[in-house]
Motif scaffolding. Sequence first.
Motif, PDB file in Angstrom:
ATOM      1  N   GLY A  11       0.793  -1.217   0.000  1.00  0.00           N
ATOM      2  CA  GLY A  11       0.000   0.000   0.000  1.00  0.00           C
ATOM      3  C   GLY A  11       0.824   1.265   0.000  1.00  0.00           C
ATOM      4  O   GLY A  11       0.279   2.365  -0.063  1.00  0.00           O
ATOM      5  N   HIS A  12       2.151   1.133   0.054  1.00  0.00           N
ATOM      6  CA  HIS A  12       3.042   2.290   0.061  1.00  0.00           C
ATOM      7  C   HIS A  12       3.552   2.574  -1.347  1.00  0.00           C
ATOM      8  O   HIS A  12       3.539   1.702  -2.219  1.00  0.00           O
ATOM      9  N   TRP A  13       4.024   3.798  -1.549  1.00  0.00           N
ATOM     10  CA  TRP A  13       4.727   4.111  -2.789  1.00  0.00           C
ATOM     11  C   TRP A  13       6.033   3.323  -2.825  1.00  0.00           C
ATOM     12  O   TRP A  13       6.798   3.345  -1.867  1.00  0.00           O
ATOM     13  N   CYS A  14       6.285   2.641  -3.930  1.00  0.00           N
ATOM     14  CA  CYS A  14       7.470   1.787  -3.994  1.00  0.00           C
ATOM     15  C   CYS A  14       8.415   2.162  -5.134  1.00  0.00           C
ATOM     16  O   CYS A  14       9.554   1.683  -5.168  1.00  0.00           O
ATOM     17  N   TRP A  15       7.969   3.001  -6.067  1.00  0.00           N
ATOM     18  CA  TRP A  15       8.824   3.403  -7.186  1.00  0.00           C
ATOM     19  C   TRP A  15       8.193   4.601  -7.872  1.00  0.00           C
ATOM     20  O   TRP A  15       6.991   4.849  -7.746  1.00  0.00           O
ATOM     21  N   HIS A  16       8.993   5.344  -8.604  1.00  0.00           N
ATOM     22  CA  HIS A  16       8.480   6.434  -9.431  1.00  0.00           C
ATOM     23  C   HIS A  16       9.414   6.584 -10.617  1.00  0.00           C
ATOM     24  O   HIS A  16      10.607   6.277 -10.539  1.00  0.00           O
ATOM     25  N   GLU A  17       8.851   7.014 -11.731  1.00  0.00           N
ATOM     26  CA  GLU A  17       9.661   7.135 -12.939  1.00  0.00           C
ATOM     27  C   GLU A  17       9.169   8.298 -13.781  1.00  0.00           C
ATOM     28  O   GLU A  17       7.978   8.628 -13.793  1.00  0.00           O
ATOM     29  N   LEU A  18      10.109   8.904 -14.482  1.00  0.00           N
ATOM     30  CA  LEU A  18       9.810  10.022 -15.362  1.00  0.00           C
ATOM     31  C   LEU A  18       9.626   9.516 -16.783  1.00  0.00           C
ATOM     32  O   LEU A  18      10.511   8.855 -17.335  1.00  0.00           O
ATOM     33  N   HIS A  19       8.484   9.834 -17.375  1.00  0.00           N
ATOM     34  CA  HIS A  19       8.233   9.581 -18.792  1.00  0.00           C
ATOM     35  C   HIS A  19       8.495  10.903 -19.508  1.00  0.00           C
ATOM     36  O   HIS A  19       7.752  11.869 -19.334  1.00  0.00           O
ATOM     37  N   ALA A  20       9.571  10.947 -20.303  1.00  0.00           N
ATOM     38  CA  ALA A  20      10.093  12.215 -20.804  1.00  0.00           C
ATOM     39  C   ALA A  20      10.040  12.315 -22.319  1.00  0.00           C
ATOM     40  O   ALA A  20      10.168  11.315 -23.031  1.00  0.00           O
ATOM     41  N   THR A  21       9.887  13.541 -22.799  1.00  0.00           N
ATOM     42  CA  THR A  21       9.953  13.784 -24.237  1.00  0.00           C
ATOM     43  C   THR A  21      11.395  13.740 -24.733  1.00  0.00           C
ATOM     44  O   THR A  21      11.641  13.496 -25.914  1.00  0.00           O
ATOM     45  N   ASP A  22      12.347  13.978 -23.843  1.00  0.00           N
ATOM     46  CA  ASP A  22      13.772  13.980 -24.196  1.00  0.00           C
ATOM     47  C   ASP A  22      14.530  13.346 -23.035  1.00  0.00           C
ATOM     48  O   ASP A  22      14.811  14.006 -22.029  1.00  0.00           O
ATOM     49  N   ASP A  23      14.851  12.054 -23.168  1.00  0.00           N
ATOM     50  CA  ASP A  23      15.474  11.350 -22.049  1.00  0.00           C
ATOM     51  C   ASP A  23      16.894  11.827 -21.778  1.00  0.00           C
ATOM     52  O   ASP A  23      17.323  11.903 -20.621  1.00  0.00           O
ATOM     53  N   ASP A  24      17.641  12.175 -22.804  1.00  0.00           N
ATOM     54  CA  ASP A  24      19.014  12.638 -22.592  1.00  0.00           C
ATOM     55  C   ASP A  24      19.043  13.934 -21.777  1.00  0.00           C
ATOM     56  O   ASP A  24      19.828  14.080 -20.833  1.00  0.00           O
ATOM     57  N   ARG A  25      18.186  14.864 -22.145  1.00  0.00           N
ATOM     58  CA  ARG A  25      18.156  16.145 -21.437  1.00  0.00           C
ATOM     59  C   ARG A  25      17.682  15.968 -19.999  1.00  0.00           C
ATOM     60  O   ARG A  25      18.231  16.565 -19.069  1.00  0.00           O
ATOM     61  N   ALA A  26      16.656  15.140 -19.822  1.00  0.00           N
ATOM     62  CA  ALA A  26      16.132  14.906 -18.476  1.00  0.00           C
ATOM     63  C   ALA A  26      17.167  14.213 -17.599  1.00  0.00           C
ATOM     64  O   ALA A  26      17.342  14.559 -16.426  1.00  0.00           O
TER      65      ALA A  26
END
Length: 249
Positions: free
Chosen positions: A132-147
């Motif tokens: 029930g806890h937050w276990c992961w987070h991820e960025l879905h990016a338009t530019d992965d290199d810059r992010a």
Amino acid sequence: MKSLPGKLVWVEHASPDPAEASRFYGALFGWEVSLMDIGGETYQVIMNAGLGMGGYRHAQQGEPCNWGIYLSVADVDQSFAQALVGGASPCMEPRDFPPVGRGATLLDPVGAMFSIWRGNADDAPDASVPTGHWCWHELHATDDDRALQFYETLFGLSHDSMPAGEGSYYILKDGEVGRGGLIRNPGGAGPSLWLSYVLVTDVDASARKAESLGAEISSPPEDIPGIGRYATVRDPQGGLFALFLPERQ
């Protein structure tokens, strides 16, 4: 006070109706709410297994329903200034939230919103989390290199990578500790956003329950070989989150 730079320390739901959000997630995950005075205003703290892990707030005018992430920094003002130099845009200038800490909110260079936070207490040590806890987070990016360059520079992180579709999936790391994921949207399409995952015991059952409570299944349950099983869900007000069960090792 000890901070763990880049660590996810809070996840906050913004919506037109926080009471409705509380009812939905309470029914889905058994989350409870504890009321707290922060800066003279009543704030709804999300409680799971006796631990505060996020909150509900009213969305600002024109703000879509969303789950926003808070990442730990040692100095909010210094990190805020560094983020602006790195190409981020300000959403909320650094301010105090007595008695709990100081924070600020920005749009990163690829357009994803995130907040930085310095609590008035030590960050919780890295450890396994309860169901029930937050276990992961991820960025879905338009530019992965810059992010990738932006977040590594801002938080002093490194990364590992693995093949993912036509590109790569990056794991942002503080030493050997994973701090989050990063992946390029297919074709570089927008928008960029952070997606947070809730640990569950049965992804399929949780997805069905969410749907019965009025949610929309954005991506149905699916296995990631060697990693686990997941699904993405949009709650009745439009907030996007994910369900996750790791594969047994």
